[in-house]
Enzyme design. Structure first.
Site, short mmCIF file in Angstrom:
data_model
loop_
_atom_site.label_atom_id
_atom_site.label_comp_id
_atom_site.label_asym_id
_atom_site.label_seq_id
_atom_site.Cartn_x
_atom_site.Cartn_y
_atom_site.Cartn_z
N GLY A 209 0.83 -1.20 0.00
CA GLY A 209 0.00 0.00 0.00
C GLY A 209 0.86 1.25 0.00
O GLY A 209 1.98 1.23 0.53
N GLN B 103 3.26 9.94 0.77
CA GLN B 103 4.53 9.26 1.02
C GLN B 103 5.55 9.53 -0.09
O GLN B 103 6.74 9.27 0.08
CB GLN B 103 4.32 7.75 1.16
CG GLN B 103 3.56 7.35 2.42
CD GLN B 103 3.35 5.86 2.49
OE1 GLN B 103 2.39 5.34 1.97
NE2 GLN B 103 4.27 5.16 3.13
N CYS C 258 5.47 -0.23 7.27
CA CYS C 258 5.17 0.92 6.44
C CYS C 258 6.41 1.26 5.63
O CYS C 258 7.53 1.24 6.16
CB CYS C 258 4.79 2.11 7.32
SG CYS C 258 4.43 3.61 6.41
N LEU C 259 6.23 1.59 4.34
CA LEU C 259 7.38 1.94 3.51
C LEU C 259 8.06 3.21 4.01
O LEU C 259 9.22 3.43 3.72
CB LEU C 259 6.93 2.11 2.05
CG LEU C 259 6.46 0.81 1.37
CD1 LEU C 259 5.92 1.11 -0.03
CD2 LEU C 259 7.58 -0.21 1.31
N HIS D 138 -4.78 1.81 7.39
CA HIS D 138 -3.40 2.27 7.55
C HIS D 138 -3.10 3.39 6.54
O HIS D 138 -2.55 4.43 6.90
CB HIS D 138 -2.45 1.07 7.35
CG HIS D 138 -0.99 1.42 7.28
ND1 HIS D 138 -0.06 0.95 8.19
CD2 HIS D 138 -0.28 2.20 6.40
CE1 HIS D 138 1.14 1.44 7.87
NE2 HIS D 138 1.04 2.19 6.79
N GLU D 139 -3.48 3.16 5.28
CA GLU D 139 -3.20 4.16 4.24
C GLU D 139 -4.03 5.43 4.46
O GLU D 139 -3.54 6.54 4.23
CB GLU D 139 -3.49 3.60 2.84
CG GLU D 139 -2.67 2.36 2.45
CD GLU D 139 -1.18 2.52 2.68
OE1 GLU D 139 -0.66 3.64 2.56
OE2 GLU D 139 -0.53 1.51 3.02
N HIS E 287 -2.45 7.85 6.70
CA HIS E 287 -1.42 8.69 6.05
C HIS E 287 -2.03 10.01 5.56
O HIS E 287 -1.37 11.05 5.57
CB HIS E 287 -0.80 7.97 4.85
CG HIS E 287 0.30 7.00 5.22
ND1 HIS E 287 1.46 7.39 5.83
CD2 HIS E 287 0.39 5.66 5.03
CE1 HIS E 287 2.24 6.32 6.00
NE2 HIS E 287 1.62 5.26 5.54
NI NI Z 1 2.37 3.28 5.57
#
Ligand code: NI
Length: 172
Positions: free
Chosen positions: A46, A51, A94-95, A136-137, A140
């Site tokens: 995701g 991000q 998370c990235l 989660h996304e 962000h």
């Molecule tokens: Ni994330």
């Protein structure tokens, strides 16, 4: 398509609240294509536009494993219209928080309203990993990271680790 750079925490750009998309244009679809390519390369399941430094309410998700056919999902201006009282716990990563993972509890099922890749309005119910990943996304989009759901002690420890890794990589 082009690869974009993923911003990692701590970075004030990840705290920005993303703006709603007005119109789903070809430019926006190109951005989503870039997001997907960047996410696959990372690899991750995701990614929110913020991000890669674009504070717009856009999310891409693909839960397919490497050996499976790709199944990208696009969410523009997503809104949660219902959340189950039952909760589920998943180990999240998370990235933007590389190599760190922890358990986070969220509603097990959600219903969400959003615009798809073509700008058409959709409302769908999600459970399992998809429900967790979308929540989660969506965090962000509000400038929230999964580590913000943890105790201050754990969060501070993770931020210290992230800074240490960054310093080490800056030396080389
Ligand atoms: Ni994330």
């Amino acid at each position: 398509m082009a690869l974009r750079t993923i911003i990692t925490a701590p970075d004030p750009r990840l705290k920005v609240i993303s703006e709603p998309v007005q119109t789903v244009t070809d430019d926006l679809r190109r951005l989503m294509d870039d997001m997907l390519e960047t996410m696959y390369k990372a690899p991750g399941i995701g990614l929110a536009a913020v991000q890669i430094g674009v504070p717009k309410r856009i999310i891409v998700i693909d839960l397919a494993r490497e050996d499976e056919t790709k199944g990208p999902h696009y969410f523009i201006n997503p809104v949660i219209t219902w959340a189950s009282p039952e909760r589920a716990e998943y180990e999240e990563g998370c990235l933007s928080v590389p190599d760190l993972y922890d358990m986070v509890e969220r509603p097990a099922r959600i219903r969400a309203r959003f615009l798809d890749y073509h700008g058409a309005e959709q409302e769908q119910e999600f459970g399992g990993l998809m429900a967790t990943c979308l929540q989660h996304e969506m965090d962000h989009l509000e400038g929230v990271l999964f580590i913000d759901h943890l105790s201050k002690l754990k969060r501070d420890m993770m931020v210290r680790k992230l800074l240490k890794v960054r310093k080490a990589s800056e030396r080389v």
